[in-house]
Design a protein around this motif. Structure first.
Motif, short mmCIF file in Angstrom:
data_model
loop_
_atom_site.label_atom_id
_atom_site.label_comp_id
_atom_site.label_asym_id
_atom_site.label_seq_id
_atom_site.Cartn_x
_atom_site.Cartn_y
_atom_site.Cartn_z
N THR A 117 -1.31 18.34 -3.56
CA THR A 117 -2.26 17.67 -2.68
C THR A 117 -1.57 17.33 -1.37
OG1 THR A 117 -3.36 16.69 -4.61
CG2 THR A 117 -3.84 15.72 -2.46
N GLN B 11 3.62 5.79 -5.75
CA GLN B 11 3.39 5.89 -7.18
C GLN B 11 2.28 6.88 -7.50
OE1 GLN B 11 2.64 1.90 -8.53
NE2 GLN B 11 4.75 1.19 -8.13
N THR B 12 1.23 6.89 -6.68
CA THR B 12 0.12 7.81 -6.92
C THR B 12 0.56 9.26 -6.76
OG1 THR B 12 -1.42 6.14 -6.09
CG2 THR B 12 -2.22 8.41 -6.23
N THR B 13 1.37 9.54 -5.75
CA THR B 13 1.82 10.91 -5.49
C THR B 13 3.08 11.28 -6.27
OG1 THR B 13 3.04 10.13 -3.55
CG2 THR B 13 0.80 10.94 -3.21
N GLY B 14 3.65 10.35 -7.03
CA GLY B 14 4.83 10.66 -7.83
C GLY B 14 6.13 10.68 -7.05
N GLN C 191 2.23 1.80 -3.46
CA GLN C 191 1.16 2.31 -4.32
C GLN C 191 0.89 3.78 -4.05
OE1 GLN C 191 -2.49 0.11 -3.95
NE2 GLN C 191 -3.54 1.25 -5.57
N PHE C 192 0.96 4.17 -2.77
CA PHE C 192 0.81 5.58 -2.41
C PHE C 192 1.93 6.43 -3.01
CE2 PHE C 192 2.30 8.83 0.61
CZ PHE C 192 1.23 9.72 0.53
N ASN D 234 0.82 -1.21 0.00
CA ASN D 234 0.00 0.00 0.00
C ASN D 234 0.86 1.27 0.00
OD1 ASN D 234 -2.35 -1.54 0.06
ND2 ASN D 234 -2.44 -1.55 2.29
N ARG E 49 6.44 17.55 -12.52
CA ARG E 49 5.05 17.33 -12.15
C ARG E 49 4.54 18.46 -11.26
NH1 ARG E 49 2.63 11.67 -9.76
NH2 ARG E 49 0.62 12.47 -9.05
N GLY F 288 -5.17 14.13 1.80
CA GLY F 288 -5.55 14.03 0.40
C GLY F 288 -6.30 15.23 -0.14
#
Length: 460
Positions: free
Chosen positions: A214, A64-67, A61-62, A58, A202, A219
């Motif tokens: 963000t 990767q989501t936030t770059g 994955q977090f 997890n 980004r 979030g």
């Protein structure tokens, strides 16, 4: 005057970009990342392997989501001893371990193979086996010298069964790493081009679209988080600077009068004594004296932001807001009053002996008109510069004040963001402060032009 303002705004844009970029890059170079402390709790032994794996999955994955798994900038200049994918290794403890291995032995490929096999073996260990090799793993993560590394590997081989699926691979990769050290690889640089797939690109693309990013904690957009907190700080700073400036001006006028000797002998020592009291000590004294049931409880101590204001009129909301903001406002005014009063007094005393002041007095003008119409206006020029540089000091004071008085403002938000490593919020706060700083300089230039017609004609 319009051209002058337009030129100033054009110069402010690259300055703001440089400040924001520097803060963003420096924040990313700080050790630690959001969530890494929670992921490190897997070492405590309270969770099963499946829980650790799920939390690790997890967390990645977090990232990767936030770059945050991307490289920092368009290019990087590192040592040839470091792996080119070091930025993808999380958490920070593992990244530091791989970095130290690469620096120690100068072979990034062998270090990466040994690191991967070690992590695979750790993931396959049972709770009993993990406890057996815990001391050797700690030695391996703490000391990367060849002797300690080989001793820790030998201890792991002696404590684990011989048919362990990853044990032989770890031992083989560890031996290869020790004997295949090329020596001085760390002396050679390595330049890597990452393209536009990086964290800075980004962030900058979002900033150009009006997005500050963000928040990593909840979030929400950073603009929304700042919008909820900036109101209290804005009114606190605005009211404190206006009150402190007006009080300092009036006190300076009292001391600069011909009959102001008594005021000077009384006010100057008092202001010097007040200036020697630190801001947090002054805040504590006000709390003890004016918000203490054992002494005088005239104001509430904390609770702002926790009451329901939906069923209140604007007058009731303002009255309740003033109750909570009275002590912080008094504290900021008292903390900045000595310095401002001294600057006003020195500026007015410097022009008190000028020829135009003597001429105005010779014409028979009343002393208050001489001071306010002639002396004060010419003494404003150095004070305007002072007020334009006053905002950073007030923001620093607001951080202390909002923390002590539990005010939900930008200062308290900054403290919470630093403690949580919420870097998008930190960068957003710095950008907002930089914007107000540039606007304050622009406002000081306009006030210069209004105070001195010669500057106005030169600017146009």
């Amino acid at each position: 005057m319009t051209n002058f303002v337009f030129r100033r705004l054009l110069l402010a844009i690259p300055t703001l970009w440089f400040i924001a970029s520097a803060i963003f890059l420096l924040s990313k170079l700080m050790p630690g990342a959001f969530g890494s402390t929670y992921l490190a709790e897997q070492e405590a032994g309270y969770y099963s392997k499946s829980d650790v794996a799920a939390r690790d999955r997890n967390y990645r994955q977090f990232l990767q989501t936030t770059g945050q798994d991307q490289p920092l900038f368009y290019f990087s200049v590192t040592s040839a001893a470091l792996p080119d994918t070091l930025h993808r290794v999380f958490p920070e403890r593992d990244r530091d371990f791989l970095k130290k291995l690469s620096w120690q032995y100068g072979n990034p490929d062998a270090a990466a193979r040994f690191f991967r096999s070690l992590k695979e073996m750790e993931a396959d260990l049972s709770e009993t086996e993990r406890l057996q090799v815990k001391e050797n793993l700690y030695t391996m993560y703490s000391h990367q010298e060849p002797g300690e590394l080989q001793q820790a590997l030998a201890g792991i081989a002696a404590q684990l069964p011989a048919n362990s699926p990853y044990q032989s691979e770890v031992l083989a990769n560890g031996s290869t790493l020790v004997v295949s050290s090329p020596g001085y690889t760390y002396l050679f640089p390595s330049v890597q081009w990452h393209g536009s797939e990086n964290q800075y690109h980004r962030w900058l693309a979002g900033l150009l679209k009006g997005s500050l990013g963000t928040s990593l904690r909840d979030g929400r957009p950073v603009a929304t988080v700042l919008g909820d907190a900036i109101g209290n700080t804005w009114w606190l700073l605005l009211a404190s600077i206006l009150l402190a400036t007006l009080l300092a001006m009036e006190l300076a006028i009292l001391m600069v009068r011909r009959s102001g000797r008594v005021w000077r002998s009384t006010l100057l020592p008092s202001l010097f004594l007040l200036d020697s009291v630190p801001l947090f000590v002054l805040a504590m004294l006000l709390l003890v004296l004016l918000a203490n049931p054992a002494f005088l409880q005239l104001f509430p101590v904390y609770g702002m932001g926790y009451y329901n204001a939906y069923d209140q009129s604007w007058l009731q909301q303002t009255s309740q807001w003033l109750q909570f903001m009275a002590l912080p406002l008094i504290c900021l005014v008292l903390a900045n009053l000595p310095y401002l009063t001294n600057q006003f007094y020195q500026a007015m005393a410097a022009v008190a002996g000028q020829d135009y002041i003597r001429t105005a007095r010779a014409k028979g003008l009343p002393e208050h008109l001489v001071i306010r119409r002639h002396m004060l206006r010419n003494a404003l020029l150095p004070v305007i510069t002072l007020l334009s540089d006053f905002l950073p000091a007030l923001v620093a004071g607001a951080v202390i004040i909002e923390t002590i008085f539990a005010i939900p403002g930008v200062g308290r938000l900054l403290i919470d963001a630093v403690l949580a490593r919420d870097y998008p919020v930190i960068v957003g706060i710095v950008v907002i402060v930089a914007v107000f700083r540039l606007l304050s300089h622009l406002l000081s230039d306009l006030l210069y032009a209004l105070a001195d017609p010669r500057i106005r004609s030169h600017a146009s």
